[in-house]
Write a protein that holds these residues in place. Structure first.
Motif, mmCIF file in Angstrom:
data_model
loop_
_atom_site.group_PDB
_atom_site.id
_atom_site.type_symbol
_atom_site.label_atom_id
_atom_site.label_comp_id
_atom_site.label_asym_id
_atom_site.label_seq_id
_atom_site.Cartn_x
_atom_site.Cartn_y
_atom_site.Cartn_z
ATOM 1 N N LEU A 99 0.829 -1.210 0.000
ATOM 2 C CA LEU A 99 0.000 0.000 0.000
ATOM 3 C C LEU A 99 0.862 1.258 0.000
ATOM 4 O O LEU A 99 0.552 2.232 -0.700
ATOM 5 C CB LEU A 99 -0.916 -0.008 1.230
ATOM 6 N N LEU A 100 1.933 1.221 0.783
ATOM 7 C CA LEU A 100 2.803 2.386 0.827
ATOM 8 C C LEU A 100 3.458 2.647 -0.532
ATOM 9 O O LEU A 100 3.562 3.795 -0.977
ATOM 10 C CB LEU A 100 3.884 2.179 1.891
ATOM 11 N N SER A 101 3.860 1.549 -1.192
ATOM 12 C CA SER A 101 4.532 1.691 -2.483
ATOM 13 C C SER A 101 3.602 2.266 -3.540
ATOM 14 O O SER A 101 3.960 3.199 -4.271
ATOM 15 C CB SER A 101 5.072 0.333 -2.949
ATOM 16 N N ILE A 102 2.396 1.713 -3.623
ATOM 17 C CA ILE A 102 1.514 2.167 -4.704
ATOM 18 C C ILE A 102 0.923 3.550 -4.430
ATOM 19 O O ILE A 102 0.594 4.279 -5.367
ATOM 20 C CB ILE A 102 0.375 1.154 -4.949
ATOM 21 N N PHE A 141 -7.604 -7.547 6.568
ATOM 22 C CA PHE A 141 -8.520 -7.531 7.705
ATOM 23 C C PHE A 141 -9.050 -8.930 8.002
ATOM 24 O O PHE A 141 -9.097 -9.362 9.161
ATOM 25 C CB PHE A 141 -9.674 -6.582 7.406
ATOM 26 N N ILE A 142 -9.442 -9.627 6.957
ATOM 27 C CA ILE A 142 -9.979 -10.981 7.153
ATOM 28 C C ILE A 142 -8.922 -11.900 7.737
ATOM 29 O O ILE A 142 -9.202 -12.748 8.607
ATOM 30 C CB ILE A 142 -10.514 -11.535 5.817
ATOM 31 N N SER A 143 -7.678 -11.743 7.292
ATOM 32 C CA SER A 143 -6.601 -12.635 7.736
ATOM 33 C C SER A 143 -6.214 -12.383 9.194
ATOM 34 O O SER A 143 -5.886 -13.304 9.930
ATOM 35 C CB SER A 143 -5.370 -12.444 6.841
ATOM 36 N N VAL A 144 -6.248 -11.106 9.597
ATOM 37 C CA VAL A 144 -5.703 -10.750 10.901
ATOM 38 C C VAL A 144 -6.767 -10.657 11.987
ATOM 39 O O VAL A 144 -6.524 -11.022 13.144
ATOM 40 C CB VAL A 144 -4.936 -9.408 10.786
ATOM 41 N N ALA A 146 -7.410 8.738 -12.801
ATOM 42 C CA ALA A 146 -7.578 7.321 -13.157
ATOM 43 C C ALA A 146 -6.652 6.448 -12.327
ATOM 44 O O ALA A 146 -7.054 5.377 -11.826
ATOM 45 C CB ALA A 146 -7.300 7.139 -14.656
ATOM 46 N N LEU A 147 -5.394 6.926 -12.155
ATOM 47 C CA LEU A 147 -4.440 6.152 -11.372
ATOM 48 C C LEU A 147 -4.883 6.051 -9.920
ATOM 49 O O LEU A 147 -4.789 4.986 -9.294
ATOM 50 C CB LEU A 147 -3.062 6.811 -11.479
ATOM 51 N N GLN A 148 -5.408 7.157 -9.394
ATOM 52 C CA GLN A 148 -5.870 7.157 -8.012
ATOM 53 C C GLN A 148 -7.049 6.218 -7.816
ATOM 54 O O GLN A 148 -7.158 5.529 -6.796
ATOM 55 C CB GLN A 148 -6.255 8.578 -7.596
ATOM 56 N N LEU A 149 -7.931 6.172 -8.809
ATOM 57 C CA LEU A 149 -9.085 5.273 -8.738
ATOM 58 C C LEU A 149 -8.627 3.821 -8.699
ATOM 59 O O LEU A 149 -9.113 3.011 -7.894
ATOM 60 C CB LEU A 149 -10.009 5.528 -9.919
ATOM 61 N N LEU A 150 -7.677 3.490 -9.588
ATOM 62 C CA LEU A 150 -7.174 2.106 -9.617
ATOM 63 C C LEU A 150 -6.479 1.750 -8.301
ATOM 64 O O LEU A 150 -6.667 0.650 -7.759
ATOM 65 C CB LEU A 150 -6.195 1.939 -10.787
ATOM 66 N N ILE A 151 -5.692 2.706 -7.785
ATOM 67 C CA ILE A 151 -4.992 2.441 -6.519
ATOM 68 C C ILE A 151 -5.989 2.273 -5.380
ATOM 69 O O ILE A 151 -5.821 1.414 -4.507
ATOM 70 C CB ILE A 151 -4.012 3.595 -6.231
ATOM 71 N N THR A 152 -7.043 3.093 -5.363
ATOM 72 C CA THR A 152 -8.055 2.991 -4.315
ATOM 73 C C THR A 152 -8.742 1.632 -4.342
ATOM 74 O O THR A 152 -8.946 0.989 -3.298
ATOM 75 C CB THR A 152 -9.099 4.105 -4.479
ATOM 76 N N ILE A 153 -9.116 1.198 -5.561
ATOM 77 C CA ILE A 153 -9.776 -0.115 -5.688
ATOM 78 C C ILE A 153 -8.845 -1.219 -5.195
ATOM 79 O O ILE A 153 -9.247 -2.118 -4.434
ATOM 80 C CB ILE A 153 -10.186 -0.358 -7.152
ATOM 81 N N PHE A 154 -7.586 -1.148 -5.624
ATOM 82 C CA PHE A 154 -6.627 -2.168 -5.213
ATOM 83 C C PHE A 154 -6.406 -2.125 -3.698
ATOM 84 O O PHE A 154 -6.315 -3.171 -3.046
ATOM 85 C CB PHE A 154 -5.311 -1.954 -5.950
ATOM 86 N N PHE A 188 -9.276 -3.783 -1.790
ATOM 87 C CA PHE A 188 -9.205 -5.247 -1.812
ATOM 88 C C PHE A 188 -8.071 -5.756 -0.920
ATOM 89 O O PHE A 188 -8.242 -6.747 -0.189
ATOM 90 C CB PHE A 188 -9.009 -5.736 -3.251
ATOM 91 N N ALA A 189 -6.920 -5.067 -0.946
ATOM 92 C CA ALA A 189 -5.801 -5.499 -0.111
ATOM 93 C C ALA A 189 -6.132 -5.341 1.366
ATOM 94 O O ALA A 189 -5.793 -6.201 2.191
ATOM 95 C CB ALA A 189 -4.549 -4.698 -0.470
#
Length: 490
Positions: free
Chosen positions: A22-25, A203-206, A186-194, A197-198
């Motif tokens: 998340l920090l990278s993207i 959250f589910i895992s932890v 557009a890039l921000q939208l894609l990053i937000t969607i990703f 999901f991440a």
């Protein structure tokens, strides 16, 4: 047990990888936006600077120079008084500055043509000045000025063309900004969607591994906050939380003892703080006393030197009192008399004083050095601010017929407080002041008030201040006439 260790490691790795990803993207659009913004900002700044310079030198060439030359032709100005040379130099500097920053080919070509036109304008001006110096006729000078106006008009047209080219460049830059904005959105939208999901996956895992232990810790903290120091929680057998759960259980076992110890330590700390504050009251008085002794010695006033030195010695002896915090009322009053003896020598023309005390109270014990700051305050903030001679009275008497309380009062007929300042001082004594400079004017009283509350607790209400502007002040406090052994030993 091995399975749990593997699960814990996977949980940590999942959180770490998710955060790094998340920090990278999220840094990608930020870095891209900063770079593009800097590029566009530089382009805009250069365009705006060039357009501004072009407008300025255009106005000089088209209007200012012909007007300046006409004044010379008409005789309003002499040749040496004219500013035409400075104007031509400014035009030349402006053209060279724009040529060094212009990027487009069209802009550079326009500037090169403008430089040549500027050189022609400069030659024509120099020729006109030369023929005026040689005594040419007005008709000849007007003809030469017409030629200069024509060249200036041509120069102005070139500058207008340059401004148009720069404006078109600004429009292209604006289009580039719009395109960049679309790309970033557009890039921000894609990053937000990703990122969504991440985050959901993390959250589910932890959450399953930590939600119950966190809930147990919350319940434990609630029970402890409500006073249940017997509360405990089960060890969750999660590596990341086992130590925390054990520490929480240990903490509940120690809270009661720590609370009691903290109360005692705070009391001792405040007493130590009061001793340190007490030490801050006297340095300026010591310096002034030494200065007075030196001054009296230089004046060969031997009796007064002896008197002030003895008073000063007794003053210090009672101040130290072998480290004891409790002294008799007699000693406290002797301390005040020594202090006033010293101050009387220093302020003989403005100070008179009286100590009025019930002799039956002299053997009672009290916390030491609470009167001196009040007397000092009365002198420095009351009597010294009054015109003429001032009087100070120190009074010590029983407050009631039952002889349960003793009232101490320091009265002066000095400047006093206005009602507004009196309200502020009372508030500062109760809570302190946000402005340390303002508190410094009542610092001694603040320390005394704090000291009384610390050592006598509910048995005293602290300092009571009564004052009227121009008529003086009365600062008083009461203490119990009996002191317990525990208080005395403290």
């Amino acid at each position: 047990m091995k399975t749990k260790i593997v699960k814990n490691k996977n949980m940590r790795r999942t959180i770490l990888c998710t955060y790094i990803l998340l920090l990278s993207i999220t840094t990608v659009p930020t870095v891209y936006s900063i770079i593009v913004s800097q590029v566009h900002t530089q382009q805009y700044n250069k365009i705006i600077a060039n357009v501004s310079t072009a407008n300025r030198i255009n106005s000089i060439a088209k209007n200012d120079i012909p007007a300046e030359l006409w004044d010379i032709i008409c005789g309003k100005k002499g040749i040496r008084e004219g500013m035409q040379s400075a104007m031509l130099d400014e035009i030349e500097r402006g053209l060279l500055a724009m040529l060094s920053s212009a990027k487009g080919t069209a802009s550079q070509e326009n500037l090169e043509v403008a430089i040549r036109a500027g050189a022609t304008l400069k030659r024509n001006v120099q020729m006109l000045i030369s023929q005026i110096a040689e005594g040419s006729t007005v008709t000849q000078n007007e003809a030469a000025l017409d030629d200069i106006r024509a060249v200036a008009s041509l120069f102005s047209d070139i500058m207008q063309d340059f401004i148009i080219v720069e404006s078109e460049s600004a429009a292209r830059t604006n289009d580039s900004i719009k395109n960049t904005s679309i790309i970033l959105s557009a890039l921000q939208l894609l990053i937000t969607i990703f990122a969504v999901f991440a985050s959901i996956n993390s959250f589910i895992s932890v959450s399953g591994a930590i939600s119950k232990p966190i809930s147990d810790m919350e319940k434990l903290s609630t029970r402890v906050a409500n006073g249940d120091l017997t509360a405990r929680m089960d060890i969750p057998h999660v590596d990341e939380l086992d130590a925390l759960a054990g520490n929480l259980n240990s903490m509940t076992e120690q809270i009661d003892a720590l609370l009691k110890r903290n109360v005692e330590e705070q009391k001792n700390f405040q007493k130590a703080e009061m001793k340190a504050l007490q030490a801050q009251i006297t340095p300026h008085f010591l310096y002034n006393t030494f200065d007075t002794i030196v001054w009296l010695a230089e004046e060969e006033r031997t009796e007064e030197v002896v008197k002030i030195t003895k008073a000063f010695s007794d003053f210090l002896r009672i101040s130290l009192s072998r480290g004891h915090e409790w002294i008799t009322i007699q000693q406290e009053l002797d301390h005040i008399r020594n202090y006033l003896t010293i101050q009387k020598i220093r302020y003989a023309d403005i100070l008179s004083y009286e100590v009025d005390a019930d002799e039956s109270l002299m053997d009672f014990k009290m916390i030491k050095l609470v009167l001196q700051p009040l007397v000092e305050n009365a002198i420095y903030h009351g009597i010294k601010n009054k015109r003429g001679r001032g009087k100070l009275n120190v009074s010590v008497h029983y407050l009631d017929e039952g002889h349960k309380s003793i009232r101490f009062a320091v009265m002066d007929d000095g400047a006093g407080f206005t009602q507004e300042r009196l309200d502020e001082v009372r508030q500062e004594l109760a809570t302190g002041a946000e402005d340390s400079e303002k508190l410094s004017s009542v610092y001694g009283m603040y320390n005394v008030n704090k000291k009384l509350k610390l050592y006598y607790g509910e048995q005293t209400e602290g300092l009571v201040i009564e004052s009227e502007a121009g008529k003086g002040s009365c600062i008083s406090f009461t203490i119990p006439s009996t002191i317990s052994l525990a208080q005395e030993e403290a």
